[in-house]
Scaffold this motif. Structure first.
Motif, PDB file in Angstrom:
ATOM      1  N   ALA A   5       4.550   4.880   3.893  1.00 17.68           N
ATOM      2  CA  ALA A   5       3.938   6.109   4.405  1.00 17.68           C
ATOM      3  C   ALA A   5       4.657   7.293   3.791  1.00 17.68           C
ATOM      4  N   ALA A   6       4.036   7.880   2.763  1.00 13.80           N
ATOM      5  CA  ALA A   6       4.655   9.000   2.046  1.00 13.80           C
ATOM      6  C   ALA A   6       3.726  10.204   2.038  1.00 13.80           C
ATOM      7  N   LEU A   7       3.085  10.464   3.171  1.00 13.23           N
ATOM      8  CA  LEU A   7       2.190  11.617   3.277  1.00 13.23           C
ATOM      9  C   LEU A   7       2.994  12.905   3.420  1.00 13.23           C
ATOM     10  N   ALA A   8       2.302  14.027   3.341  1.00 11.19           N
ATOM     11  CA  ALA A   8       2.986  15.323   3.260  1.00 11.19           C
ATOM     12  C   ALA A   8       3.678  15.718   4.553  1.00 11.19           C
ATOM     13  N   THR A   9       3.114  15.332   5.716  1.00 14.07           N
ATOM     14  CA  THR A   9       3.681  15.771   6.991  1.00 14.07           C
ATOM     15  C   THR A   9       4.077  14.578   7.844  1.00 14.07           C
ATOM     16  N   ASP A  10       5.023  14.797   8.736  1.00 13.14           N
ATOM     17  CA  ASP A  10       5.454  13.742   9.657  1.00 13.14           C
ATOM     18  C   ASP A  10       4.326  13.356  10.607  1.00 13.14           C
ATOM     19  N   ALA A  11       3.485  14.326  10.975  1.00 15.97           N
ATOM     20  CA  ALA A  11       2.372  14.036  11.878  1.00 15.97           C
ATOM     21  C   ALA A  11       1.390  13.076  11.223  1.00 15.97           C
ATOM     22  N   ASP A  12       1.093  13.308   9.947  1.00 17.62           N
ATOM     23  CA  ASP A  12       0.181  12.402   9.236  1.00 17.62           C
ATOM     24  C   ASP A  12       0.789  11.010   9.106  1.00 17.62           C
ATOM     25  N   ASN A  13       2.077  10.949   8.805  1.00 13.99           N
ATOM     26  CA  ASN A  13       2.747   9.648   8.691  1.00 13.99           C
ATOM     27  C   ASN A  13       2.753   8.918  10.029  1.00 13.99           C
ATOM     28  N   LEU A  14       2.956   9.647  11.109  1.00 16.51           N
ATOM     29  CA  LEU A  14       2.942   9.046  12.444  1.00 16.51           C
ATOM     30  C   LEU A  14       1.575   8.453  12.748  1.00 16.51           C
ATOM     31  N   PHE A  15       0.532   9.214  12.491  1.00 16.83           N
ATOM     32  CA  PHE A  15      -0.827   8.742  12.743  1.00 16.83           C
ATOM     33  C   PHE A  15      -1.154   7.548  11.854  1.00 16.83           C
ATOM     34  N   LEU A  16      -0.691   7.601  10.609  1.00 19.13           N
ATOM     35  CA  LEU A  16      -0.917   6.503   9.670  1.00 19.13           C
ATOM     36  C   LEU A  16      -0.261   5.216  10.160  1.00 19.13           C
ATOM     37  N   ILE A  17       0.975   5.317  10.620  1.00 21.37           N
ATOM     38  CA  ILE A  17       1.699   4.128  11.089  1.00 21.37           C
ATOM     39  C   ILE A  17       1.003   3.509  12.294  1.00 21.37           C
ATOM     40  N   LEU A  18       0.590   4.342  13.226  1.00 17.94           N
ATOM     41  CA  LEU A  18      -0.120   3.834  14.401  1.00 17.94           C
ATOM     42  C   LEU A  18      -1.396   3.095  14.008  1.00 17.94           C
ATOM     43  N   SER A  19      -2.152   3.671  13.083  1.00 13.70           N
ATOM     44  CA  SER A  19      -3.400   3.044  12.644  1.00 13.70           C
ATOM     45  C   SER A  19      -3.132   1.742  11.912  1.00 13.70           C
ATOM     46  N   ALA A  20      -2.144   1.749  11.003  1.00 12.87           N
ATOM     47  CA  ALA A  20      -1.846   0.564  10.204  1.00 12.87           C
ATOM     48  C   ALA A  20      -1.342  -0.577  11.072  1.00 12.87           C
ATOM     49  N   LYS A  21      -0.463  -0.275  12.021  1.00 15.15           N
ATOM     50  CA  LYS A  21       0.078  -1.312  12.892  1.00 15.15           C
ATOM     51  C   LYS A  21      -0.989  -1.880  13.820  1.00 15.15           C
ATOM     52  N   ILE A  76       0.856  -1.183   0.000  1.00 13.53           N
ATOM     53  CA  ILE A  76       0.000   0.000   0.000  1.00 13.53           C
ATOM     54  C   ILE A  76       0.898   1.240   0.000  1.00 13.53           C
ATOM     55  N   VAL A  77       0.691   2.100  -0.973  1.00 13.29           N
ATOM     56  CA  VAL A  77       1.429   3.366  -1.046  1.00 13.29           C
ATOM     57  C   VAL A  77       0.478   4.484  -0.640  1.00 13.29           C
ATOM     58  N   THR A  84     -10.431   3.762   5.666  1.00  7.98           N
ATOM     59  CA  THR A  84      -9.711   3.826   4.394  1.00  7.98           C
ATOM     60  C   THR A  84      -8.656   2.730   4.317  1.00  7.98           C
ATOM     61  N   LEU A  85      -7.925   2.518   5.409  1.00  2.99           N
ATOM     62  CA  LEU A  85      -6.915   1.461   5.431  1.00  2.99           C
ATOM     63  C   LEU A  85      -7.551   0.088   5.266  1.00  2.99           C
ATOM     64  N   THR A  86      -8.702  -0.100   5.870  1.00  2.00           N
ATOM     65  CA  THR A  86      -9.425  -1.367   5.721  1.00  2.00           C
ATOM     66  C   THR A  86      -9.828  -1.576   4.274  1.00  2.00           C
ATOM     67  N   CYS A  88      -9.473   7.181  -3.835  1.00  4.10           N
ATOM     68  CA  CYS A  88      -9.384   8.431  -3.086  1.00  4.10           C
ATOM     69  C   CYS A  88      -9.844   8.208  -1.648  1.00  4.10           C
ATOM     70  N   GLY A  89      -9.026   8.643  -0.709  1.00  7.30           N
ATOM     71  CA  GLY A  89      -9.390   8.487   0.693  1.00  7.30           C
ATOM     72  C   GLY A  89      -8.312   9.032   1.604  1.00  7.30           C
ATOM     73  N   ASP A  90      -8.679   9.229   2.855  1.00 13.57           N
ATOM     74  CA  ASP A  90      -7.751   9.701   3.883  1.00 13.57           C
ATOM     75  C   ASP A  90      -7.110   8.485   4.540  1.00 13.57           C
ATOM     76  N   SER A  91      -5.843   8.243   4.229  1.00 13.27           N
ATOM     77  CA  SER A  91      -5.185   7.023   4.700  1.00 13.27           C
ATOM     78  C   SER A  91      -4.891   7.037   6.196  1.00 13.27           C
ATOM     79  N   THR A  92      -5.146   8.149   6.879  1.00 17.58           N
ATOM     80  CA  THR A  92      -4.991   8.147   8.340  1.00 17.58           C
ATOM     81  C   THR A  92      -6.240   7.591   9.026  1.00 17.58           C
ATOM     82  N   GLN A  93      -7.301   7.338   8.253  1.00 17.76           N
ATOM     83  CA  GLN A  93      -8.540   6.801   8.800  1.00 17.76           C
ATOM     84  C   GLN A  93      -8.549   5.276   8.700  1.00 17.76           C
ATOM     85  N   ASP A  94      -9.006   4.616   9.759  1.00 18.28           N
ATOM     86  CA  ASP A  94      -9.041   3.151   9.778  1.00 18.28           C
ATOM     87  C   ASP A  94      -9.892   2.589   8.646  1.00 18.28           C
TER      88      ASP A  94
END
Length: 336
Positions: free
Chosen positions: A178-194, A112-113, A164-166, A156-162
């Motif tokens: 995790a190649a989002l624009a900000t480190d905060a978004d990437n951090l939230f994305l990683i937590l959700s994905a893991k 998933i990119v 969307t990841l589902t 199209c979707g917000d990948s920080t949302q569970d």
């Protein structure tokens, strides 16, 4: 959208041509002033039904008959074509989304990119060249459309949302970028994905070096700082240009038919439990073993000839693409 713009130009041009022809005709034949001539043409082709501005001559009525036939036909055709285009776009988008969802639902052990900016596009190209299944997620519809044009499954979707990841199949995925624009978004994305998939391998982009440790604590297996890596490569290209050229050729396939690859040794492979001296990979396949990552995590660089291949080991090898694929088959083959 390109098709819609093209149709709008054609239809707008046709209507403008009819209006211009009618205006000029009534001006020349009946002596109307330009505005009255335009108004007469407009009321004629729109079938409003107002009376004549002034009584038409025989020649004027003959000309008006042609304006009615061609003008009304053109206008009705324009309305029909626009309606058809809108319906086609709506239905195409609806069925396109359904088809894409079915395609994504069938993916397993895919990647998933998240984010299709410059980093996401580069990562997608590499995954496509590797021939692995992938899906792109981005909240920008234009970037999603670009990803689809580039040959990737995307939505199209917000990948920080569970949710969307589902939808992207994170529970069945093998890895996530995790190649989002900000480190905060990437951090939230990683937590959700893991949280949704503990075994998921995650590689993350970081903009601020100070955020690297936080991303790793959140669960990122690998963290890359594009600007730091770019600076490192720039410096190496000056002090060790031939090394950089060779690595580029081996990893990006530029100029040489060679590749660097990691291959897992299956426990049931005919090469398992044999030493490098016994298997003679360089002599028989022309493949060089640069390193062996043992199942326990130990990394052996430039392994000696008596190094034994064991199930669960990973070989880091270099060779021609075809020969590497042959070795991959031999190491993965399981005999009854």
């Amino acid at each position: 959208m390109h098709r819609l713009r093209q149709r709008l130009l054609w239809l707008g041009g046709a209507i403008a041509f009819v209006l211009a022809t009618g205006t000029i005709g009534f001006t020349l034949i009946e002596g109307y002033d330009p505005f009255d001539a335009f108004y007469m043409t407009l009321t004629t082709i729109t079938t409003v039904g107002y009376g004549e501005i002034q009584t038409l001559s025989r020649a004027g009525r003959v000309f008006n008959s042609f304006v009615i036939v061609f003008g009304v036909t053109t206008l009705f055709f324009a309305i029909g074509a626009m309606t058809q285009t809108v319906i086609e776009m709506e239905l195409g988008e609806f069925f396109g989304k359904r088809r894409m969802k079915r395609m994504i639902d069938k993916l397993e052990k895919h990647y998933i990119v998240c984010g299709y900016g410059r980093v996401g596009r580069a990562a997608t190209r590499e995954l496509q060249q590797a021939g692995v299944p992938l899906v792109v997620v981005d909240r920008n519809p234009d970037k999603v459309e670009r990803a689809i044009r580039d040959g990737a499954a995307a939505f199209c979707g917000d990948s920080t949302q569970d949710a969307t990841l589902t939808d992207s199949g994170v529970g069945r995925a093998k890895g996530l970028i995790a190649a989002l624009a900000t480190d905060a978004d990437n951090l939230f994305l990683i937590l959700s994905a893991k949280t949704l998939n503990e075994k998921l391998k995650v590689a993350a982009r970081v903009g601020d070096e100070e955020a690297e440790a936080k991303l790793r604590r959140a669960g990122a297996d690998t963290v890359f700082a594009p600007y730091t890596n770019a600076g490192h490569q720039l410096a190496l290209s000056l002090v060790r240009p031939h090394v950089v050229q060779f690595l580029d050729a081996a990893t990006a396939g530029i100029g040489l038919d060679v590749c660097l690859e990691q291959i897992r040794v299956s426990g049931g492979s005919e090469l398992a439990s044999k030493s490098l001296k016994q298997v003679q990979l360089r002599r028989d396949l022309g493949v060089i073993v640069l390193a062996i990552r043992k199942a326990g995590g130990q990394m052996l660089f430039n392994p000696p000839a008596d190094a034994v291949l064991e199930g669960g080991d990973y070989l880091v090898v270099m060779g021609e693409h075809e020969n590497v694929r042959k070795l991959e088959t031999l190491l993965a083959e399981v005999h009854a």
